[in-house]
Structures are given as C-alpha cells and as structure tokens.
Design a protein around this motif. Structure first.
Motif, mmCIF file in Angstrom:
data_model
loop_
_atom_site.group_PDB
_atom_site.id
_atom_site.type_symbol
_atom_site.label_atom_id
_atom_site.label_comp_id
_atom_site.label_asym_id
_atom_site.label_seq_id
_atom_site.Cartn_x
_atom_site.Cartn_y
_atom_site.Cartn_z
ATOM 1 N N THR A 143 0.827 -1.214 0.000
ATOM 2 C CA THR A 143 0.000 0.000 0.000
ATOM 3 C C THR A 143 0.862 1.265 0.000
ATOM 4 O O THR A 143 0.392 2.331 0.386
ATOM 5 C CB THR A 143 -0.933 0.010 1.226
ATOM 6 N N SER A 144 2.086 1.162 -0.451
ATOM 7 C CA SER A 144 3.036 2.282 -0.348
ATOM 8 C C SER A 144 2.612 3.531 -1.113
ATOM 9 O O SER A 144 3.071 4.625 -0.799
ATOM 10 C CB SER A 144 4.422 1.840 -0.813
ATOM 11 N N THR A 145 1.747 3.395 -2.090
ATOM 12 C CA THR A 145 1.326 4.575 -2.858
ATOM 13 C C THR A 145 0.174 5.328 -2.194
ATOM 14 O O THR A 145 -0.202 6.397 -2.661
ATOM 15 C CB THR A 145 0.882 4.162 -4.276
ATOM 16 N N LEU A 146 -0.367 4.773 -1.113
ATOM 17 C CA LEU A 146 -1.503 5.404 -0.440
ATOM 18 C C LEU A 146 -1.035 6.295 0.699
ATOM 19 O O LEU A 146 0.123 6.223 1.126
ATOM 20 C CB LEU A 146 -2.442 4.317 0.100
ATOM 21 N N ASP A 147 -1.947 7.108 1.222
ATOM 22 C CA ASP A 147 -1.601 7.958 2.352
ATOM 23 C C ASP A 147 -1.420 7.097 3.616
ATOM 24 O O ASP A 147 -1.913 5.969 3.692
ATOM 25 C CB ASP A 147 -2.672 9.038 2.570
ATOM 26 N N THR A 148 -0.724 7.619 4.580
ATOM 27 C CA THR A 148 -0.345 6.872 5.785
ATOM 28 C C THR A 148 -1.557 6.360 6.550
ATOM 29 O O THR A 148 -1.566 5.212 7.017
ATOM 30 C CB THR A 148 0.523 7.754 6.710
ATOM 31 N N GLU A 176 6.888 0.151 12.143
ATOM 32 C CA GLU A 176 7.242 -0.010 10.734
ATOM 33 C C GLU A 176 7.040 1.283 9.954
ATOM 34 O O GLU A 176 7.838 1.598 9.072
ATOM 35 C CB GLU A 176 6.447 -1.161 10.103
ATOM 36 N N LEU A 177 5.996 2.038 10.278
ATOM 37 C CA LEU A 177 5.801 3.333 9.608
ATOM 38 C C LEU A 177 6.908 4.312 9.991
ATOM 39 O O LEU A 177 7.380 5.077 9.156
ATOM 40 C CB LEU A 177 4.422 3.913 9.932
ATOM 41 N N ALA A 178 7.331 4.285 11.259
ATOM 42 C CA ALA A 178 8.425 5.151 11.704
ATOM 43 C C ALA A 178 9.724 4.768 10.998
ATOM 44 O O ALA A 178 10.489 5.642 10.561
ATOM 45 C CB ALA A 178 8.593 5.061 13.211
ATOM 46 N N ASP A 179 9.979 3.454 10.864
ATOM 47 C CA ASP A 179 11.174 2.998 10.151
ATOM 48 C C ASP A 179 11.132 3.441 8.696
ATOM 49 O O ASP A 179 12.141 3.876 8.141
ATOM 50 C CB ASP A 179 11.312 1.472 10.216
#
Length: 191
Positions: A143-148, A176-179
């Motif tokens: 889902t890397s292309t989507l918003d957080t 994982e989001l912080a990394d």
C-alpha cells in the motif's frame, strides 16, 4: 410402459448388470463408513470429529462409525494430536494466522481443547510477533502509494482478520511506519 434411462436403456429400478451394485444392492454400513473415511483421508488429513460428521451425514449409525474410527485410530490413519500439530504449523507458517485464529479453526474441526492447547504451544509469543511483523511489512509495502492513514487502516484490518491482538498490531504498524519514514528515498545517505 417402462421409462428408458441411461445409455443402455435400463429401466429406472433395475440394478446394473455388472459391478458391485449388481451383486450387492445395499452394502453394509461398516463398508460405507470405511469408504467415507478413506475417501476423505485420501484428499487431506482430517480429525476424528470431521470423519464422524461426514459419516453421520451419510446416515451411518453411530456405533458403526465409532467402530470404524476406533480401528482407523488403532492403525494410525487418524491421529488428532498430530493433525492439530500439523494444522498449527501450516496455518502459522503459510497463512500467518495468530494463535487465537488457529485455536478457533482447531475447535471448528473438532479438536478438543487439551490437544489444541498442546499443539498451540509450538507457536510462542516471539514466533507470533515475527509473523505479525512480516505481515505488517508486506501490507505496508503493498500500500506504499496510499496515504499513511489508509495504509495503517488497511494493515490493522488485514492483521485483525488473521486474529492478531489490536495492541500488537498497533505497535508494529507504528514501528514499521516510523522505520519507513526515517529511510531516505533513493537509498542515498544524507549529508
């Protein structure tokens, strides 16, 4: 006037001229029970309860089913303890299911609680967290292309469906989001 059925033109209530049905119109219940169990076990391992349910659906008397199931257990064709261990290993390793989700599946397949608990001991908290972390990474990458916010919501939902506790999922998603946010795009080191 007799109705013609099939390719050979037999009437509807005549037995076939050859084969098992020609000589034994109604097989004994024990043979039926054995055939049901063998057919199901040929496709995949099954629990004793699953086999008993299949026999009950085909109107095999309980006493006959018990006799056949006891014999199959004696010779090692039915082993609920091994079935439970195998199910735990495959569901955790291949599908990434949590202990809780696997316990529900074991119960649904008729494995008693004691055997289920014993089998579930093979997956400890560290194994479960490692599997959850791998799932979080995979879902966030997909889902890397989507918003957080959308990425996090979809990841929470995916791991929730696999039975992971919300607290663990929340912590792993945050980590994982912080990394991912601390990594510099393009793989270049900052000056």
């Amino acid at each position: 006037m007799a109705f013609q059925t099939g390719r050979r033109g037999r009437s509807g209530n005549e037995p076939p001229p050859v084969g098992a049905a020609a000589s034994d119109v109604e097989p004994d219940q024990e043979s039926v029970a054995r055939a049901i169990a063998l057919r199901l076990l040929t496709g995949a391992a099954r629990s004793r309860a699953q086999l008993a349910d299949a026999m009950a659906r085909k109107d095999v008397p309980d006493a006959v089913a018990e006799k056949v199931l006891d014999r199959f257990s004696e010779v090692g064709l039915i082993d609920d303890a091994e079935f439970a261990r195998m199910l735990v290993r495959t569901r955790h390793a291949e599908r990434g299911l949590s202990r809780r989700a696997i316990a529900v599946e074991l119960r649904r397949k008729g494995i008693d609680d004691e055997l289920a608990s014993s089998a579930l001991e093979e997956v400890d908290g560290d194994d479960e967290e490692a599997a959850a972390r791998a799932l979080v990474r995979r879902k966030l990458a997909a889902t890397s292309t989507l918003d957080t916010q959308t990425r996090a919501r979809r990841t929470y939902a995916a791991l929730g469906r696999k039975g992971y506790p919300p607290g663990l999922v929340s912590r792993l998603v945050r980590e994982e989001l912080a990394d991912a946010a601390s990594e510099v795009p393009g793989g270049l080191e900052p000056d």
